[in-house]
Design a protein around this motif. Structure first.
Motif, PDB file in Angstrom:
ATOM      1  N   LYS A  69       0.802  -1.528   0.102  1.00 33.18           N
ATOM      2  CA  LYS A  69      -0.503   0.186  -0.206  1.00 33.18           C
ATOM      3  C   LYS A  69       0.713   2.000   0.079  1.00 33.18           C
ATOM      4  O   LYS A  69       1.465   1.449   0.856  1.00 33.18           O
ATOM      5  N   GLY A  70       0.558   2.055  -1.127  1.00 31.43           N
ATOM      6  CA  GLY A  70       1.536   3.320  -0.885  1.00 31.43           C
ATOM      7  C   GLY A  70       0.680   4.709  -0.422  1.00 31.43           C
ATOM      8  O   GLY A  70      -1.147   4.595  -0.387  1.00 31.43           O
ATOM      9  N   PHE A  71       1.541   5.298   0.221  1.00 42.12           N
ATOM     10  CA  PHE A  71       1.392   6.609   0.136  1.00 42.12           C
ATOM     11  C   PHE A  71       1.217   8.060   0.179  1.00 42.12           C
ATOM     12  O   PHE A  71       1.919   7.531  -0.462  1.00 42.12           O
ATOM     13  N   GLY A  72       0.177   9.258   0.484  1.00 39.44           N
ATOM     14  CA  GLY A  72       0.639  10.496  -0.130  1.00 39.44           C
ATOM     15  C   GLY A  72      -0.375  11.118  -0.085  1.00 39.44           C
ATOM     16  O   GLY A  72      -1.380  10.778   0.594  1.00 39.44           O
ATOM     17  N   ALA A  73      -0.512  12.183  -0.500  1.00 40.47           N
ATOM     18  CA  ALA A  73      -0.849  13.710  -0.594  1.00 40.47           C
ATOM     19  C   ALA A  73      -1.387  13.810  -1.531  1.00 40.47           C
ATOM     20  O   ALA A  73      -0.322  14.952  -1.799  1.00 40.47           O
ATOM     21  N   PRO A  74      -2.737  14.798  -1.951  1.00 42.78           N
ATOM     22  CA  PRO A  74      -2.644  15.255  -2.972  1.00 42.78           C
ATOM     23  C   PRO A  74      -2.394  17.143  -2.813  1.00 42.78           C
ATOM     24  O   PRO A  74      -2.506  17.672  -1.627  1.00 42.78           O
ATOM     25  N   THR A  75      -2.528  17.579  -3.536  1.00 52.78           N
ATOM     26  CA  THR A  75      -1.678  19.357  -3.635  1.00 52.78           C
ATOM     27  C   THR A  75      -2.973  19.574  -2.786  1.00 52.78           C
ATOM     28  O   THR A  75      -4.362  19.745  -2.848  1.00 52.78           O
ATOM     29  N   GLY A  76      -3.295  21.295  -1.287  1.00 49.30           N
ATOM     30  CA  GLY A  76      -4.046  21.406  -0.891  1.00 49.30           C
ATOM     31  C   GLY A  76      -4.948  22.463  -1.664  1.00 49.30           C
ATOM     32  O   GLY A  76      -4.495  22.152  -3.064  1.00 49.30           O
ATOM     33  N   THR A  77      -6.512  22.057  -1.151  1.00 52.14           N
ATOM     34  CA  THR A  77      -7.466  22.960  -1.841  1.00 52.14           C
ATOM     35  C   THR A  77      -6.425  23.679  -1.363  1.00 52.14           C
ATOM     36  O   THR A  77      -7.527  25.474  -2.101  1.00 52.14           O
TER      37      THR A  77
END
Length: 156
Positions: A69-77
């Motif tokens: 399982k990979g993790f990451g965060a989208p660019t903030g809104t």
């Protein structure tokens, strides 16, 4: 002569599996309905009538026999520099690039309607509408022992 020694790859399990595959080649057809080879053919327009809109072969990778399982965060809104959204996990990936050393950039695929940001297994993650997330991770694919390819999709 040891079982599988005909191939001598240095991996006894691989050697035995090759020997079994060779022995079965006259009996078993090689037509799998779901496989990496089938998904790649579909992506390239080989078998599906509407294959021209397909752009992704989703994959699941396994490390130590467990799904990775990979993790990451989208660019903030908010538009603020340095901000990012909630960290999310995914078991489904799109291959972006692979270099000569097997250093690979993978993009997390997620169903935008899936509210489970941290699924426990691939079966817990929605695949109804997998889409590219723009969240990319870099991995050494030499660390993986298994790959499952899902049917080709349009993820853009």
């Amino acid at each position: 002569m040891a079982c599988g020694s005909h191939f001598e790859t240095g991996n006894c399990v691989c050697d035995i599996l090759r020997q079994i595959a060779d022995a079965q080649s006259d009996v078993v057809t090689n037509e799998c309905t779901t496989s990496c080879e089938q998904s790649i053919n579909d992506l390239l327009g080989g078998t599906l009538p509407a294959a021209n809109d397909l752009d992704t072969v989703p994959v699941i990778l396994y490390c130590d026999c467990e799904p990775f399982k990979g993790f990451g965060a989208p660019t903030g809104t908010t538009g603020d520099l340095g901000s990012f959204g909630n960290v999310v996990g995914s078991f489904f990936f799109r291959v972006k690039s692979v270099d000569d050393n097997c250093c690979t950039v993978l993009e997390l695929l997620r169903d935008p309607n899936d509210n489970n940001d941290n699924p426990d297994s691939p079966a817990d993650q929605s695949t109804d509408n997998l889409e590219a997330t723009g969240i990319c991770i870099t991995v050494n694919v030499n660390c993986f022992c298994h790959i499952t390819c899902l049917p080709a999709i349009s993820a853009l």
